[in-house]
Scaffold this motif. Structure first.
Motif, short mmCIF file in Angstrom:
data_model
loop_
_atom_site.label_atom_id
_atom_site.label_comp_id
_atom_site.label_asym_id
_atom_site.label_seq_id
_atom_site.Cartn_x
_atom_site.Cartn_y
_atom_site.Cartn_z
N ARG B 11 1.03 -1.17 -0.06
CA ARG B 11 0.02 -0.15 -0.15
C ARG B 11 1.13 1.24 0.00
NH1 ARG B 11 -4.58 -0.20 4.43
NH2 ARG B 11 -2.81 -0.11 6.05
N GLY B 12 1.79 1.08 0.85
CA GLY B 12 2.49 2.63 1.02
C GLY B 12 3.46 2.40 -0.53
N VAL B 13 3.88 1.30 -1.10
CA VAL B 13 4.51 1.77 -2.66
C VAL B 13 3.48 2.75 -3.89
CG1 VAL B 13 5.34 0.19 -4.48
CG2 VAL B 13 6.29 0.03 -1.84
N GLU B 22 -4.58 6.46 1.27
CA GLU B 22 -4.11 5.33 1.52
C GLU B 22 -5.68 5.00 1.75
OE1 GLU B 22 -2.54 5.43 5.81
OE2 GLU B 22 -3.66 3.66 6.45
N ASP B 23 -7.27 5.59 1.84
CA ASP B 23 -8.36 4.28 1.61
C ASP B 23 -8.51 3.77 0.49
OD1 ASP B 23 -8.55 6.61 1.35
OD2 ASP B 23 -11.12 7.07 2.08
N GLU B 24 -7.01 4.55 -0.15
CA GLU B 24 -8.05 4.14 -2.37
C GLU B 24 -7.54 2.32 -2.61
OE1 GLU B 24 -7.98 7.46 -5.59
OE2 GLU B 24 -6.41 7.81 -3.73
N VAL B 25 -6.74 2.15 -1.41
CA VAL B 25 -5.58 1.24 -1.75
C VAL B 25 -6.08 0.04 -0.79
CG1 VAL B 25 -3.53 -0.07 -2.01
CG2 VAL B 25 -3.41 2.22 -1.98
N ASP B 34 -9.02 0.94 -12.09
CA ASP B 34 -9.44 1.59 -9.77
C ASP B 34 -8.17 3.09 -9.65
OD1 ASP B 34 -11.34 0.46 -10.43
OD2 ASP B 34 -10.58 -1.31 -9.27
N LEU B 35 -7.37 2.16 -9.99
CA LEU B 35 -6.39 3.28 -8.98
C LEU B 35 -5.22 4.01 -9.91
CD1 LEU B 35 -4.74 0.60 -6.50
CD2 LEU B 35 -6.50 2.18 -6.36
N PHE B 112 -3.94 -7.46 -12.58
CA PHE B 112 -2.95 -7.08 -11.24
C PHE B 112 -4.10 -5.98 -10.34
CE2 PHE B 112 -1.12 -7.40 -15.60
CZ PHE B 112 -0.16 -7.68 -15.47
N THR B 113 -4.06 -6.70 -9.25
CA THR B 113 -5.11 -6.00 -8.50
C THR B 113 -4.16 -5.97 -7.98
OG1 THR B 113 -4.92 -8.05 -7.88
CG2 THR B 113 -7.24 -7.41 -9.12
N VAL B 114 -4.48 -5.04 -6.99
CA VAL B 114 -3.62 -4.55 -5.44
C VAL B 114 -3.42 -6.22 -4.85
CG1 VAL B 114 -3.31 -3.97 -2.64
CG2 VAL B 114 -3.94 -2.50 -5.00
#
Lengths: 175, 129
Positions: B11-13, B22-25, B34-35, B112-114
């Motif tokens: 998430r930090g990356v 932060e809440d988007e990840v 999405d991102l 490619f999702t989180v």
């Protein structure tokens, strides 16, 4: 001829780091428009090196470092400005120094981290002041644009770059 | 390192590379749709993951290469059965459920999702342990 925004490379170690300088001069025409005065409001002209061109100077310094690291075999293209913080004005008579190091390099590209320093040509005994930091990502386009053909000619590093390298005492890589 | 720790680092990356809040990840967020990741962001993300986790990612290991250009793997704008098999082999960290039901090639980046990135890092860390 590519428009170069660095005057000389002062340090160049393949895969590691590079430094370059740029002397800002009032003879550079773009400073006359950036920022021009306005007689109707009485605002005086303020010639300042545009931040975008300081960024380009770093991109050229770092791009040469990345290119040199592959013996200029790769076509090195600026892909992303990760961070650019500039906090001082570079005025005519100032000398900008770009210090950059490679933080990561792979077949696909490289990441660089750089500092920009400002000296006054009229007061070279004073220590340089930090103008800002610029971190960049470069792509080796032949390795990334799958299916695209860019040919054998390395259009990124043209004749003007070789002149700059030669004047800086950098030997071209052996073929 | 627990999966939660890995997620926090990933998430930090992504926050850093894609300028996110932060809440988007979230685990199911897709990097591209999405991102807002663009192709060059993938190299940035790869570099930042290497630094964050201390492992080396080989070319094509995290994100695929040369699959979409191969006529055996892509026909009429769709990924073939063979293509799906090849992608699965290259990307064991990705979930293929959606691509299998709608194999349009334009949907490949949505693999490619989180979560897929977290899976990848977890496998890399396990392999080097």
């Amino acid at each position: 001829m590519r428009w170069l925004w660095i005057d000389r490379i002062t340090d160049l170690i393949a895969g590691e780091r590079a430094s370059a300088i740029k002397a800002v001069s009032l003879a550079e025409e773009h400073l006359h428009d950036h920022f021009e005065g306005d007689p109707s409001t009485g605002r005086s002209a303020l010639p300042v090196m545009p931040g975008t061109l300081i960024l380009e100077g770093m991109a050229q310094t770092a791009g040469i470092l990345v290119g040199y690291s592959s013996g200029f075999r790769e076509k090195v293209v600026l892909a992303k400005v990760v961070r650019a913080d500039l906090s001082l004005d570079a005025l005519p008579g100032h000398v900008i120094r770009y210090d950059v190091r490679i933080t990561q390099i792979s077949p696909q590209g490289a990441a660089t981290a750089g500092d920009v320093w400002l000296s006054d040509a009229a007061d070279l005994n004073s220590p340089p002041r930090r103008l800002g930091t610029i971190d960049l990502i470069f792509s080796h386009i032949d390795q990334n644009m799958a299916g695209s053909e860019f040919g054998d000619h390395n259009f990124v590093f043209g004749e003007s770059f070789w002149t700059l390298l030669r004047l800086s005492g950098v030997q071209p890589p052996s073929a | 390192m627990t999966r939660e720790d890995i997620f926090d680092k990933v998430r930090g990356v992504l926050i850093e590379a894609l300028a996110l809040d932060e809440d988007e990840v979230t685990p199911n967020a897709k990097l591209t749709s999405d991102l807002g990741a663009e192709s060059i962001d993938f190299l940035d993300i790869q570099f930042q993951l290497e630094q964050a986790f201390g492992f080396k990612i080989e070319q094509g290991e995290l994100f695929p290469e040369n699959v979409q250009q191969d006529p055996e793997f892509v026909q009429g704008g769709k990924v073939t059965e063979k293509g799906i098999v090849a992608l699965k082999e290259k990307l064991p960290h990705a979930d293929f459920t959606e691509l299998q039901s709608d194999p349009r090639v334009s949907r490949v980046p949505e693999l490619f999702t989180v979560d897929a990135i977290v899976n990848f890092c977890q496998r890399k860390l396990a392999a080097s342990a």
